[in-house]
Design a protein around this motif. Structure first.
Motif, PDB file in Angstrom:
ATOM      1  N   ASP A   1       0.818  -1.213   0.000  1.00 33.79           N
ATOM      2  CA  ASP A   1       0.000   0.000   0.000  1.00 33.79           C
ATOM      3  C   ASP A   1       0.854   1.267   0.000  1.00 33.79           C
ATOM      4  O   ASP A   1       0.310   2.376   0.047  1.00 33.79           O
ATOM      5  CB  ASP A   1      -0.941   0.003   1.206  1.00 33.79           C
TER       6      ASP A   1
ATOM      7  N   GLY B   1       2.617   0.249  -4.217  1.00 36.89           N
ATOM      8  CA  GLY B   1       1.628  -0.206  -5.179  1.00 36.89           C
ATOM      9  C   GLY B   1       1.850  -1.622  -5.679  1.00 36.89           C
ATOM     10  O   GLY B   1       2.945  -2.181  -5.599  1.00 36.89           O
ATOM     11  N   ARG B   2       0.758  -2.189  -6.224  1.00 35.42           N
ATOM     12  CA  ARG B   2       0.780  -3.569  -6.714  1.00 35.42           C
ATOM     13  C   ARG B   2       1.661  -3.707  -7.959  1.00 35.42           C
ATOM     14  O   ARG B   2       2.436  -4.659  -8.087  1.00 35.42           O
ATOM     15  CB  ARG B   2      -0.642  -4.042  -7.072  1.00 35.42           C
TER      16      ARG B   2
ATOM     17  N   THR C   1       0.936 -10.427  -5.414  1.00 36.99           N
ATOM     18  CA  THR C   1       0.112  -9.435  -6.117  1.00 36.99           C
ATOM     19  C   THR C   1      -0.901 -10.072  -7.054  1.00 36.99           C
ATOM     20  O   THR C   1      -1.994  -9.534  -7.256  1.00 36.99           O
ATOM     21  CB  THR C   1       0.996  -8.455  -6.912  1.00 36.99           C
TER      22      THR C   1
ATOM     23  N   GLU D   1      -3.363  -0.400 -11.624  1.00 34.48           N
ATOM     24  CA  GLU D   1      -3.000  -0.123 -10.236  1.00 34.48           C
ATOM     25  C   GLU D   1      -4.269   0.183  -9.442  1.00 34.48           C
ATOM     26  O   GLU D   1      -5.084   1.006  -9.859  1.00 34.48           O
ATOM     27  CB  GLU D   1      -2.040   1.055 -10.167  1.00 34.48           C
TER      28      GLU D   1
ATOM     29  N   LYS E   1      -4.089   0.764  -5.898  1.00 33.11           N
ATOM     30  CA  LYS E   1      -3.681   1.323  -4.601  1.00 33.11           C
ATOM     31  C   LYS E   1      -4.522   2.547  -4.244  1.00 33.11           C
ATOM     32  O   LYS E   1      -4.668   3.482  -5.031  1.00 33.11           O
ATOM     33  CB  LYS E   1      -2.205   1.716  -4.649  1.00 33.11           C
TER      34      LYS E   1
ATOM     35  N   ASN F   1       0.277   2.688 -14.976  1.00 29.68           N
ATOM     36  CA  ASN F   1       1.423   2.080 -14.324  1.00 29.68           C
ATOM     37  C   ASN F   1       2.647   2.989 -14.360  1.00 29.68           C
ATOM     38  O   ASN F   1       3.451   2.989 -13.438  1.00 29.68           O
ATOM     39  CB  ASN F   1       1.728   0.731 -14.984  1.00 29.68           C
TER      40      ASN F   1
ATOM     41  N   THR G   1       2.415   5.266 -11.592  1.00 31.16           N
ATOM     42  CA  THR G   1       2.749   4.596 -10.340  1.00 31.16           C
ATOM     43  C   THR G   1       4.258   4.526 -10.132  1.00 31.16           C
ATOM     44  O   THR G   1       4.772   4.771  -9.050  1.00 31.16           O
ATOM     45  CB  THR G   1       2.176   3.160 -10.353  1.00 31.16           C
TER      46      THR G   1
END
Length: 544
Positions: free
Chosen positions: A368, A371-372, A424, A505, A507, A537, A540
């Motif tokens: 978190d 991010g994933r 993930t 993403e 998050k 992404n 991110t």
């Protein structure tokens, strides 16, 4: 245009971390503890099964399972898991998460015990019944994947949702660790209680009769943690998102979450009715609307999970062969049957303790924050690097003085699998699809992963049959096949890195924001949620 969010869902999204979050993690996580124990404990005892049931009297080498039998014993649970993920994932959206949740656990408990009681008048009979019960064991395990992920995602707040779902999945690491520790204890106890002089001087021919109990005890004990959490699963209320958005029962959703969150929540029946009247948001799985909004999302989650599990499960199931190939585990003919179980379990426990388990919890800590997408891309990248670093100079690693370096680098592939795509790929499908399809889509994604696990289980086994005569004459498993397998896994991990760009993403966003369920206008929803994943992404990565 954004629809007004239901108060009960908003309350869940902004709720502070409370005791019920940790209760849900433990209840759902113990299922995954059991899943991992049951799936991976078989790798601890497959060589023992070969010694017990396939030893030829007077042979110079210990008995081993024929390749087709070994593939079946290792892979049949994955066939069941794939089937269970599809069936229970679909059922979780039709009947509700809670109603199905207890079923999966009971199947797991009964089939764990039955696997240990496998019977037959011949080795073929014992292996056949073992495979039968492990298929149904996998069927129950399969149901746990979509249900646990969906329940945790629908209970969590949006700020720490990734960490909570990842924490459920991280219990898998403790299950793998527990399997290794328990096998060490059992092997040590049987060695102390039943060893005899001939057992030490002729380890091949003198496999003690009591060795048959070792594998049965190891397999059956997996039923205990699942049985202990059955009652608490039945006590969990249905998730508010299923009750409100799928079952359309605003009053029940508000009542259930008022008790859980210990706050007063308005039922808001009129908002539910309005959502129900909006036909544009009620599309099914096999529709053009789903394909436009979530088609690439589903392709991303299925492809990355498929590729990840080829690598992850082949590494876990056959690490004993790799460690034997580089000499970390001694040749089989130098050990008695129980000693071999002990040394395999010790090796796998060390890997789990220093790489697998820490990897899971690094994901919990950072998912978190960064991010994933960043974690998944990083994990696939380093798995690719380390696989090629092991495979290309493979002959270098087989020398005795380099074995520690091989083990360390091999351990790092486990670390970055778990601080990466293994976690993930479980988290994201529970966040990005609509509530009425969430469990089904997670089940499809997970089933794709188990298809990859089957490719890993069967494919690795046969790749490793390539013969290196100098090593096999010395009692080692074939080495050149291991090199080819590592090269293949490196390519698989690189492909996983590329397909990660299809996954959005999630998050810090609410489930309804990710799925488009709070969008009034379908065209605007498509604009906001059609996965222009590269843009999402890239933002991110810049944030990181």
């Amino acid at each position: 245009m954004v629809k007004p969010q239901l108060e009960v869902l908003n309350a869940l999204d902004v709720a502070k971390t409370q005791w019920y979050h940790f209760t849900a993690i433990i209840i759902a996580g113990m299922g995954f503890f059991t899943d991992a124990y049951d799936l991976f404990c078989i790798s601890l005892v497959t060589k023992l099964l070969g010694r017990i049931y396939y030893h030829v009297e007077g042979a110079e080498k210990p008995g081993t399972l024929p390749p087709n039998v070994a593939a079946a014993v290792n892979g049949v649970a994955f066939c069941g898991t794939l089937t269970g993920q599809l069936f229970f994932g679909w059922l979780g959206d039709k009947m509700g998460r809670k109603k199905v949740y207890g079923m999966t656990l009971m199947v797991m408990v009964l089939c764990s015990v039955a696997s240990g009681l496998s019977f037959g008048k011949s080795p073929k009979g014992v292996m056949s019944t073992l495979c039968f019960f492990r298929f149904w064991l996998g069927f129950g395990i399969g149901g746990d994947y979509p249900l646990s992920a969906t329940i945790m995602s629908e209970y969590a707040n949006k700020k720490t949702r990734g960490a909570f779902i990842a924490a459920v999945f991280a219990m898998q690491g403790f299950g793998i660790l527990a399997g290794g520790i328990f096998a060490i204890i059992i092997a040590s106890a049987f060695n102390a209680l039943f060893s005899a002089p001939s057992y030490e001087t002729n380890p091949i021919a003198s496999t003690i009769p009591q060795a048959d109990y070792v594998w049965r005890i190891i397999v059956m004990v997996g039923a205990l943690p699942a049985a202990l959490t059955y009652y608490w699963r039945l006590k969990m209320p249905e998730t508010a998102r299923y009750t409100a958005l799928v079952a359309k029962n605003a009053e029940q959703a508000a009542s259930d979450m008022s008790k859980v969150l210990q706050v007063d929540i308005e039922a808001e029946g009129q908002k539910i009715q309005k959502i129900n009247e909006d036909q544009s948001s009620q599309f099914g799985l096999f529709t053009k609307q789903f394909l436009r909004r979530h088609g690439l999302h589903l392709l991303g989650t299925t492809s990355t999970w498929f590729l990840l599990d080829i690598a992850f499960y082949s590494q876990n199931l056959f690490q004993k062969d790799i460690f034997s190939a580089v000499g970390w585990i001694p040749p089989a003919k130098t050990m008695n049957a129980i000693d071999e179980v002990f040394k395999i379990a010790r090796a796998q426990t060390l890997i789990a303790l220093f790489s697998t388990v820490p990897g899971y919890w690094f994901t919990v800590l950072f998912i978190d924050r960064i991010g994933r997408f960043a974690i998944q891309l990083m994990g696939f990248f380093f798995m690719t690097v380390f696989m090629f670093a092991l495979a290309i100079p493979y002959d270098h690693w087989t020398h005795k003085e380099n074995r520690i370096g091989f083990v360390v680098m091999y351990s790092l592939t486990f670390f970055f699998a778990n601080f990466g795509p293994n976690a993930t790929t479980f988290v994201v499908p529970a966040e990005i699809f609509p509530a009425r399809l969430r469990s089904t889509c997670h089940g499809i994604s997970a089933a794709s992963g188990k298809l990859g696990a089957m490719v890993g289980a069967f494919g690795f086994l046969y790749l490793a049959q390539s013969q290196d005569k100098s090593k096999t004459d010395a009692g080692y498993p074939p080495g050149i096949g291991v090199k080819n397998s590592l090269l293949a896994l490196g390519v698989v991990n690189f492909l996983g890195m590329l397909f990660t760009f299809l996954v959005p993403e999630s998050k810090g966003k609410s489930l309804e924001e990710m799925s488009g369920e709070n969008e009034e206008n379908e065209g605007e929803a498509e604009m906001n949620h059609t996965p222009s994943s590269l843009n999402n992404n890239n933002r991110t990565l810049q944030d990181v």
